[in-house]
Design an enzyme around this catalytic site. Structure first.
Site, PDB file in Angstrom:
ATOM      1  N   MET A 128      -4.525   1.942  -5.549  1.00  0.00           N
ATOM      2  CA  MET A 128      -4.259   3.326  -5.170  1.00  0.00           C
ATOM      3  C   MET A 128      -5.284   4.205  -5.867  1.00  0.00           C
ATOM      4  SD  MET A 128      -0.127   3.220  -5.529  1.00  0.00           S
ATOM      5  CE  MET A 128      -0.269   2.282  -7.052  1.00  0.00           C
ATOM      6  N   ALA A 129      -5.696   5.238  -5.201  1.00  0.00           N
ATOM      7  CA  ALA A 129      -6.748   6.106  -5.729  1.00  0.00           C
ATOM      8  C   ALA A 129      -6.178   7.164  -6.669  1.00  0.00           C
ATOM      9  CB  ALA A 129      -7.475   6.791  -4.569  1.00  0.00           C
ATOM     10  N   TYR A 169     -13.648  -0.118  -0.362  1.00  0.00           N
ATOM     11  CA  TYR A 169     -13.853   0.294   1.024  1.00  0.00           C
ATOM     12  C   TYR A 169     -15.315   0.015   1.356  1.00  0.00           C
ATOM     13  CZ  TYR A 169      -9.402   2.830   1.066  1.00  0.00           C
ATOM     14  OH  TYR A 169      -8.078   3.149   1.022  1.00  0.00           O
ATOM     15  N   THR A 196     -10.572  -3.705   1.680  1.00  0.00           N
ATOM     16  CA  THR A 196      -9.635  -3.114   2.635  1.00  0.00           C
ATOM     17  C   THR A 196     -10.290  -3.094   4.013  1.00  0.00           C
ATOM     18  OG1 THR A 196      -8.548  -1.767   0.966  1.00  0.00           O
ATOM     19  CG2 THR A 196      -8.378  -1.019   3.239  1.00  0.00           C
ATOM     20  N   LYS A 248      -7.590  -7.211   2.578  1.00  0.00           N
ATOM     21  CA  LYS A 248      -6.332  -6.469   2.601  1.00  0.00           C
ATOM     22  C   LYS A 248      -6.229  -5.695   3.913  1.00  0.00           C
ATOM     23  CE  LYS A 248      -3.810  -2.948  -0.053  1.00  0.00           C
ATOM     24  NZ  LYS A 248      -3.706  -1.929   1.007  1.00  0.00           N
ATOM     25  N   HIS A 256      -1.298  -0.712   5.069  1.00  0.00           N
ATOM     26  CA  HIS A 256      -1.779   0.430   4.279  1.00  0.00           C
ATOM     27  C   HIS A 256      -0.622   1.368   3.932  1.00  0.00           C
ATOM     28  CE1 HIS A 256      -5.997   1.863   3.327  1.00  0.00           C
ATOM     29  NE2 HIS A 256      -5.287   2.858   2.830  1.00  0.00           N
ATOM     30  N   ARG A 280       0.024   4.152   6.405  1.00  0.00           N
ATOM     31  CA  ARG A 280      -0.876   5.307   6.373  1.00  0.00           C
ATOM     32  C   ARG A 280      -2.058   5.171   7.341  1.00  0.00           C
ATOM     33  NH1 ARG A 280      -0.048   8.153   1.437  1.00  0.00           N
ATOM     34  NH2 ARG A 280      -2.226   8.526   0.918  1.00  0.00           N
ATOM     35  N   GLY A 287       3.689  -3.052   1.097  1.00  0.00           N
ATOM     36  CA  GLY A 287       4.269  -2.176   2.102  1.00  0.00           C
ATOM     37  C   GLY A 287       5.773  -2.217   2.099  1.00  0.00           C
ATOM     38  N   ARG A 327      10.506  -2.387  -2.762  1.00  0.00           N
ATOM     39  CA  ARG A 327      11.141  -1.452  -3.687  1.00  0.00           C
ATOM     40  C   ARG A 327      12.053  -2.133  -4.695  1.00  0.00           C
ATOM     41  NH1 ARG A 327       7.682   0.914  -1.871  1.00  0.00           N
ATOM     42  NH2 ARG A 327       7.609   2.924  -0.779  1.00  0.00           N
TER      43      ARG A 327
END
Length: 365
Positions: free
Chosen positions: A78-79, A129, A155, A232, A256, A259, A288, A291
Protein backbone atom coordinates in the site's frame (compact mmCIF):
# COMPACT_ATOMS: atom_id res chain seq x y z
CA UNK A 1 -11.89 -0.57 25.65
CA UNK A 2 -9.10 -2.77 24.33
CA UNK A 3 -9.72 -3.54 20.64
CA UNK A 4 -10.87 -7.13 20.22
CA UNK A 5 -11.21 -7.27 16.43
CA UNK A 6 -10.00 -5.29 13.40
CA UNK A 7 -13.44 -3.64 13.14
CA UNK A 8 -12.71 -1.86 16.44
CA UNK A 9 -9.68 -0.26 14.78
CA UNK A 10 -11.77 0.57 11.72
CA UNK A 11 -14.18 2.64 13.80
CA UNK A 12 -11.37 4.39 15.66
CA UNK A 13 -9.44 5.16 12.46
CA UNK A 14 -12.51 6.65 10.79
CA UNK A 15 -12.93 9.01 13.75
CA UNK A 16 -9.29 10.15 13.49
CA UNK A 17 -8.67 10.51 9.76
CA UNK A 18 -9.72 13.40 7.50
CA UNK A 19 -12.70 12.44 5.36
CA UNK A 20 -10.78 12.55 2.08
CA UNK A 21 -8.05 10.23 3.39
CA UNK A 22 -10.68 7.86 4.81
CA UNK A 23 -12.36 7.74 1.40
CA UNK A 24 -8.98 7.18 -0.27
CA UNK A 25 -8.24 4.08 1.78
CA UNK A 26 -11.77 2.66 2.02
CA UNK A 27 -13.04 3.35 -1.47
CA UNK A 28 -13.25 1.15 -4.52
CA UNK A 29 -13.87 1.79 -8.19
CA UNK A 30 -17.13 2.43 -9.98
CA UNK A 31 -20.19 1.40 -8.00
CA UNK A 32 -17.89 -0.55 -5.64
CA UNK A 33 -19.53 -3.87 -6.50
CA UNK A 34 -16.26 -5.78 -6.39
CA UNK A 35 -15.26 -4.05 -3.16
CA UNK A 36 -18.46 -5.36 -1.57
CA UNK A 37 -18.15 -8.77 -3.21
CA UNK A 38 -14.74 -9.37 -1.64
CA UNK A 39 -16.31 -9.29 1.82
CA UNK A 40 -19.55 -11.00 0.82
CA UNK A 41 -17.65 -13.98 -0.54
CA UNK A 42 -15.91 -14.55 2.78
CA UNK A 43 -19.09 -13.94 4.76
CA UNK A 44 -20.90 -16.64 2.77
CA UNK A 45 -18.08 -19.18 3.24
CA UNK A 46 -18.84 -22.12 5.51
CA UNK A 47 -16.33 -24.45 7.16
CA UNK A 48 -16.71 -28.18 7.91
CA UNK A 49 -15.25 -28.82 11.39
CA UNK A 50 -13.89 -32.23 12.36
CA UNK A 51 -14.06 -33.48 15.94
CA UNK A 52 -12.06 -35.73 18.30
CA UNK A 53 -8.76 -34.46 16.91
CA UNK A 54 -5.80 -33.60 19.14
CA UNK A 55 -5.58 -29.83 18.81
CA UNK A 56 -3.50 -29.14 21.91
CA UNK A 57 -0.85 -27.62 19.64
CA UNK A 58 -1.64 -25.50 16.59
CA UNK A 59 0.95 -24.51 14.02
CA UNK A 60 0.58 -21.72 11.45
CA UNK A 61 4.23 -21.58 10.40
CA UNK A 62 5.25 -21.91 6.76
CA UNK A 63 8.08 -21.21 4.35
CA UNK A 64 7.41 -18.96 1.36
CA UNK A 65 9.95 -18.45 -1.43
CA UNK A 66 12.64 -19.68 0.93
CA UNK A 67 11.71 -17.42 3.86
CA UNK A 68 10.40 -18.95 7.10
CA UNK A 69 7.33 -17.15 8.45
CA UNK A 70 5.49 -17.46 11.75
CA UNK A 71 2.13 -16.91 10.08
CA UNK A 72 0.52 -16.98 6.63
CA UNK A 73 -0.87 -13.49 7.33
CA UNK A 74 1.22 -10.87 5.52
CA UNK A 75 0.97 -7.17 4.77
CA UNK A 76 -0.18 -6.17 1.30
CA UNK A 77 1.59 -3.39 -0.62
CA UNK A 78 0.00 0.00 0.00
CA UNK A 79 1.28 3.45 -0.83
CA UNK A 80 1.97 6.44 1.40
CA UNK A 81 1.83 5.04 4.94
CA UNK A 82 2.75 8.50 6.24
CA UNK A 83 -0.80 9.57 5.40
CA UNK A 84 -1.72 7.52 8.48
CA UNK A 85 1.22 7.94 10.86
CA UNK A 86 4.44 10.01 10.81
CA UNK A 87 6.63 6.89 11.04
CA UNK A 88 4.97 5.47 7.94
CA UNK A 89 6.33 2.24 6.52
CA UNK A 90 9.07 1.92 9.14
CA UNK A 91 6.40 1.46 11.83
CA UNK A 92 4.63 -1.10 9.66
CA UNK A 93 7.87 -3.00 9.06
CA UNK A 94 8.70 -3.13 12.76
CA UNK A 95 5.24 -4.51 13.54
CA UNK A 96 5.54 -7.15 10.81
CA UNK A 97 8.85 -8.25 12.27
CA UNK A 98 7.32 -8.59 15.73
CA UNK A 99 4.66 -10.88 14.25
CA UNK A 100 7.06 -12.94 12.12
CA UNK A 101 5.02 -11.83 9.12
CA UNK A 102 5.87 -10.94 5.52
CA UNK A 103 5.65 -7.28 4.53
CA UNK A 104 5.32 -6.16 0.93
CA UNK A 105 6.45 -2.53 0.65
CA UNK A 106 5.02 -0.39 -2.15
CA UNK A 107 6.95 1.41 -4.86
CA UNK A 108 5.13 4.56 -3.69
CA UNK A 109 6.29 4.13 -0.09
CA UNK A 110 6.70 7.35 1.86
CA UNK A 111 9.87 6.12 3.58
CA UNK A 112 13.05 5.08 1.78
CA UNK A 113 13.54 1.46 0.83
CA UNK A 114 16.68 1.43 2.93
CA UNK A 115 15.01 2.81 6.08
CA UNK A 116 12.20 0.27 5.76
CA UNK A 117 14.78 -2.52 5.45
CA UNK A 118 16.65 -1.24 8.51
CA UNK A 119 13.42 -1.29 10.54
CA UNK A 120 12.46 -4.78 9.40
CA UNK A 121 13.36 -7.98 11.21
CA UNK A 122 11.31 -10.19 8.90
CA UNK A 123 11.27 -10.75 5.15
CA UNK A 124 10.48 -7.85 2.84
CA UNK A 125 9.23 -7.93 -0.73
CA UNK A 126 8.90 -4.87 -2.97
CA UNK A 127 5.85 -4.13 -5.11
CA UNK A 128 6.32 -2.46 -8.50
CA UNK A 129 4.15 -0.71 -11.04
CA UNK A 130 5.45 -0.86 -14.61
CA UNK A 131 6.52 2.71 -15.30
CA UNK A 132 7.08 4.30 -18.67
CA UNK A 133 10.43 5.42 -17.25
CA UNK A 134 12.20 2.08 -17.25
CA UNK A 135 15.38 3.70 -15.96
CA UNK A 136 13.49 4.74 -12.81
CA UNK A 137 12.02 1.26 -12.45
CA UNK A 138 15.43 -0.36 -12.87
CA UNK A 139 16.97 1.95 -10.26
CA UNK A 140 14.34 1.03 -7.67
CA UNK A 141 14.84 -2.68 -8.37
CA UNK A 142 18.60 -2.34 -7.95
CA UNK A 143 18.20 -0.50 -4.64
CA UNK A 144 15.74 -3.06 -3.33
CA UNK A 145 18.05 -5.97 -4.07
CA UNK A 146 20.98 -4.16 -2.45
CA UNK A 147 18.89 -3.43 0.66
CA UNK A 148 17.94 -7.08 1.16
CA UNK A 149 14.44 -7.31 -0.25
CA UNK A 150 13.68 -10.92 -1.14
CA UNK A 151 11.19 -10.70 -4.03
CA UNK A 152 9.67 -8.31 -6.55
CA UNK A 153 5.88 -8.12 -6.74
CA UNK A 154 4.73 -6.73 -10.07
CA UNK A 155 1.17 -5.41 -10.03
CA UNK A 156 -0.33 -6.46 -13.37
CA UNK A 157 -3.94 -5.30 -13.08
CA UNK A 158 -3.25 -1.57 -13.38
CA UNK A 159 -2.45 -0.49 -16.94
CA UNK A 160 -4.48 2.51 -15.80
CA UNK A 161 -6.17 3.39 -12.50
CA UNK A 162 -9.78 2.34 -12.03
CA UNK A 163 -12.42 5.06 -11.82
CA UNK A 164 -12.42 5.78 -8.09
CA UNK A 165 -15.35 8.08 -7.65
CA UNK A 166 -14.74 8.95 -4.01
CA UNK A 167 -11.31 10.37 -4.88
CA UNK A 168 -12.71 12.25 -7.88
CA UNK A 169 -15.52 13.81 -5.87
CA UNK A 170 -13.02 14.88 -3.20
CA UNK A 171 -10.52 16.20 -5.75
CA UNK A 172 -8.04 14.02 -3.87
CA UNK A 173 -4.30 14.49 -4.22
CA UNK A 174 -1.40 13.43 -2.03
CA UNK A 175 -0.55 16.24 0.43
CA UNK A 176 2.75 17.99 -0.19
CA UNK A 177 4.32 16.76 3.06
CA UNK A 178 3.88 13.10 2.04
CA UNK A 179 5.96 11.93 -0.91
CA UNK A 180 6.89 8.76 -2.76
CA UNK A 181 10.49 9.29 -1.70
CA UNK A 182 12.00 6.43 -3.72
CA UNK A 183 11.26 8.05 -7.06
CA UNK A 184 12.21 11.30 -8.80
CA UNK A 185 9.88 14.09 -7.57
CA UNK A 186 9.27 15.16 -11.16
CA UNK A 187 7.93 11.69 -11.94
CA UNK A 188 5.47 11.95 -9.05
CA UNK A 189 4.36 15.58 -9.52
CA UNK A 190 0.87 14.85 -10.87
CA UNK A 191 -0.07 12.83 -7.79
CA UNK A 192 0.07 16.07 -5.77
CA UNK A 193 -2.24 17.98 -8.12
CA UNK A 194 -5.98 17.59 -8.43
CA UNK A 195 -9.13 19.58 -9.04
CA UNK A 196 -12.71 18.90 -8.08
CA UNK A 197 -13.96 16.04 -10.19
CA UNK A 198 -10.53 14.52 -10.75
CA UNK A 199 -7.96 12.54 -8.81
CA UNK A 200 -4.26 13.31 -8.68
CA UNK A 201 -3.55 9.58 -8.49
CA UNK A 202 -5.49 8.88 -11.68
CA UNK A 203 -3.74 11.76 -13.47
CA UNK A 204 -0.37 10.44 -12.30
CA UNK A 205 -1.15 6.91 -13.50
CA UNK A 206 -2.14 8.16 -16.95
CA UNK A 207 1.19 9.97 -17.20
CA UNK A 208 3.51 7.37 -15.73
CA UNK A 209 2.07 3.82 -15.98
CA UNK A 210 3.01 1.97 -19.15
CA UNK A 211 -0.13 0.38 -20.67
CA UNK A 212 1.90 -1.55 -23.25
CA UNK A 213 3.13 -4.09 -20.68
CA UNK A 214 2.83 -7.71 -21.89
CA UNK A 215 4.11 -11.12 -20.85
CA UNK A 216 7.15 -10.61 -23.06
CA UNK A 217 8.31 -7.68 -20.89
CA UNK A 218 8.90 -9.94 -17.90
CA UNK A 219 12.20 -10.95 -19.51
CA UNK A 220 13.43 -7.36 -19.13
CA UNK A 221 12.74 -7.46 -15.40
CA UNK A 222 14.34 -10.89 -15.05
CA UNK A 223 17.51 -9.61 -16.72
CA UNK A 224 17.85 -6.84 -14.13
CA UNK A 225 17.42 -8.82 -10.94
CA UNK A 226 18.01 -12.26 -9.52
CA UNK A 227 15.09 -11.81 -7.11
CA UNK A 228 11.99 -14.00 -7.45
CA UNK A 229 9.17 -12.38 -9.43
CA UNK A 230 5.61 -12.46 -8.10
CA UNK A 231 2.65 -11.31 -10.19
CA UNK A 232 -0.16 -9.58 -8.30
CA UNK A 233 -3.56 -9.28 -9.93
CA UNK A 234 -4.17 -12.79 -11.30
CA UNK A 235 -7.85 -13.82 -11.39
CA UNK A 236 -8.06 -16.54 -14.04
CA UNK A 237 -6.72 -20.02 -14.74
CA UNK A 238 -5.48 -18.82 -18.12
CA UNK A 239 -3.20 -16.21 -16.55
CA UNK A 240 -2.04 -18.61 -13.85
CA UNK A 241 -0.86 -21.02 -16.56
CA UNK A 242 0.85 -18.22 -18.48
CA UNK A 243 2.61 -17.10 -15.29
CA UNK A 244 4.00 -20.60 -14.85
CA UNK A 245 5.06 -20.77 -18.49
CA UNK A 246 6.96 -17.48 -18.11
CA UNK A 247 8.89 -18.65 -15.08
CA UNK A 248 7.11 -16.51 -12.48
CA UNK A 249 7.86 -17.60 -8.90
CA UNK A 250 4.46 -16.92 -7.28
CA UNK A 251 1.13 -15.23 -8.02
CA UNK A 252 -1.29 -13.19 -5.92
CA UNK A 253 -5.00 -13.66 -6.60
CA UNK A 254 -6.17 -10.07 -6.31
CA UNK A 255 -8.61 -7.54 -7.71
CA UNK A 256 -6.66 -4.65 -6.15
CA UNK A 257 -9.01 -4.48 -3.18
CA UNK A 258 -11.92 -3.69 -5.48
CA UNK A 259 -10.13 -0.58 -6.76
CA UNK A 260 -9.62 -1.51 -10.42
CA UNK A 261 -12.20 -3.27 -12.62
CA UNK A 262 -15.56 -2.94 -10.92
CA UNK A 263 -17.54 -6.11 -11.49
CA UNK A 264 -14.43 -8.30 -11.49
CA UNK A 265 -14.52 -11.58 -9.61
CA UNK A 266 -14.16 -11.47 -5.86
CA UNK A 267 -10.67 -12.71 -5.00
CA UNK A 268 -11.95 -15.69 -3.00
CA UNK A 269 -14.26 -16.67 -5.88
CA UNK A 270 -11.31 -16.67 -8.30
CA UNK A 271 -8.98 -18.56 -5.97
CA UNK A 272 -10.05 -22.17 -6.65
CA UNK A 273 -9.59 -21.95 -10.43
CA UNK A 274 -6.22 -20.19 -10.10
CA UNK A 275 -5.02 -22.71 -7.52
CA UNK A 276 -6.14 -25.62 -9.69
CA UNK A 277 -4.33 -24.23 -12.74
CA UNK A 278 -1.08 -23.37 -10.97
CA UNK A 279 1.56 -26.11 -10.81
CA UNK A 280 2.35 -27.42 -7.31
CA UNK A 281 5.63 -25.49 -7.15
CA UNK A 282 3.97 -22.12 -7.90
CA UNK A 283 2.75 -20.59 -4.63
CA UNK A 284 -0.62 -18.86 -4.81
CA UNK A 285 -1.35 -15.99 -2.42
CA UNK A 286 -4.57 -14.01 -2.02
CA UNK A 287 -5.60 -10.52 -1.00
CA UNK A 288 -8.91 -8.69 -0.97
CA UNK A 289 -11.48 -8.70 1.80
CA UNK A 290 -9.53 -10.65 4.43
CA UNK A 291 -10.60 -9.38 7.86
CA UNK A 292 -10.43 -12.33 10.28
CA UNK A 293 -8.38 -15.38 11.08
CA UNK A 294 -11.32 -17.47 9.94
CA UNK A 295 -11.10 -15.75 6.54
CA UNK A 296 -7.44 -16.76 6.43
CA UNK A 297 -8.27 -20.41 7.08
CA UNK A 298 -10.96 -20.35 4.39
CA UNK A 299 -8.54 -18.95 1.81
CA UNK A 300 -5.81 -21.46 2.65
CA UNK A 301 -8.27 -24.34 2.48
CA UNK A 302 -9.24 -23.21 -1.03
CA UNK A 303 -5.66 -23.15 -2.27
CA UNK A 304 -3.80 -20.07 -0.99
CA UNK A 305 -0.40 -20.54 0.63
CA UNK A 306 -0.70 -17.17 2.41
CA UNK A 307 -2.88 -14.07 2.45
CA UNK A 308 -2.06 -10.38 2.41
CA UNK A 309 -4.13 -7.85 4.32
CA UNK A 310 -4.39 -4.19 3.42
CA UNK A 311 -6.92 -1.79 4.89
CA UNK A 312 -6.84 -3.22 8.45
CA UNK A 313 -3.11 -2.52 8.59
CA UNK A 314 -3.73 1.14 7.80
CA UNK A 315 -6.48 1.30 10.42
CA UNK A 316 -4.05 0.03 13.03
CA UNK A 317 -1.33 2.40 11.84
CA UNK A 318 -3.67 5.39 12.05
CA UNK A 319 -4.82 4.53 15.57
CA UNK A 320 -1.56 3.55 17.27
CA UNK A 321 1.36 3.41 14.84
CA UNK A 322 3.59 0.35 15.17
CA UNK A 323 1.65 -0.97 18.15
CA UNK A 324 -1.64 -0.64 16.28
CA UNK A 325 -0.34 -2.68 13.35
CA UNK A 326 1.15 -5.24 15.72
CA UNK A 327 -2.21 -5.55 17.49
CA UNK A 328 -4.04 -6.11 14.20
CA UNK A 329 -1.63 -8.90 13.29
CA UNK A 330 -1.84 -10.42 16.77
CA UNK A 331 -5.64 -10.44 16.73
CA UNK A 332 -5.72 -12.17 13.36
CA UNK A 333 -3.03 -14.70 14.32
CA UNK A 334 -4.89 -15.54 17.52
CA UNK A 335 -8.15 -16.01 15.66
CA UNK A 336 -6.44 -18.22 13.10
CA UNK A 337 -5.12 -20.39 15.95
CA UNK A 338 -8.64 -20.64 17.37
CA UNK A 339 -10.05 -21.52 13.96
CA UNK A 340 -7.47 -24.25 13.35
CA UNK A 341 -8.27 -25.82 16.72
CA UNK A 342 -12.06 -25.59 16.43
CA UNK A 343 -11.93 -26.82 12.84
CA UNK A 344 -10.05 -29.92 13.95
CA UNK A 345 -7.18 -29.11 11.58
CA UNK A 346 -4.37 -27.87 13.82
CA UNK A 347 -1.76 -27.25 11.13
CA UNK A 348 -1.91 -25.18 7.97
CA UNK A 349 -1.06 -28.33 6.03
CA UNK A 350 -4.30 -29.90 7.31
CA UNK A 351 -6.37 -27.30 5.46
CA UNK A 352 -7.68 -28.42 2.09
CA UNK A 353 -10.93 -28.06 0.12
CA UNK A 354 -12.63 -30.73 2.26
CA UNK A 355 -12.62 -28.17 5.09
CA UNK A 356 -15.02 -25.96 3.12
CA UNK A 357 -18.65 -26.47 2.15
CA UNK A 358 -19.37 -25.93 -1.52
CA UNK A 359 -18.16 -22.37 -2.20
CA UNK A 360 -20.99 -19.92 -2.90
CA UNK A 361 -21.27 -18.18 -6.27
CA UNK A 362 -19.36 -14.97 -6.79
CA UNK A 363 -21.18 -11.86 -5.59
CA UNK A 364 -19.68 -9.31 -7.98
CA UNK A 365 -22.74 -9.31 -10.19
Amino acid sequence: MEPLEPADFERAARARLPAEIWDFVQGGSGAERTLAANRAQFEQGRLRPRTLVDVSVTDQRLTLLGSPLSTPIGIAPMAYHQLFHPDGETATARAAGRAGALMVAGIFASRTLESIAEAATGPLWLQLYWLRRRDALAAVVERAEAAGYRALVLTVDAPRIGRRLRDARNGFAIPAHVRAVNLDPALMAASHRAEQGSSGLADHAREQFDPTLTWADLAWLRERSSLPIVLKGILTAEDARLAAEHGVDAVVVSNHGGRQLDGALASLAALPEVAAAAPPDLPVLLDGGVRTGTDVALAIALGARAVLIGRPILWGLAVDGENGVARILDLMKTELDDTLALLGRPRLTDLDPTAVATPPPDHAG
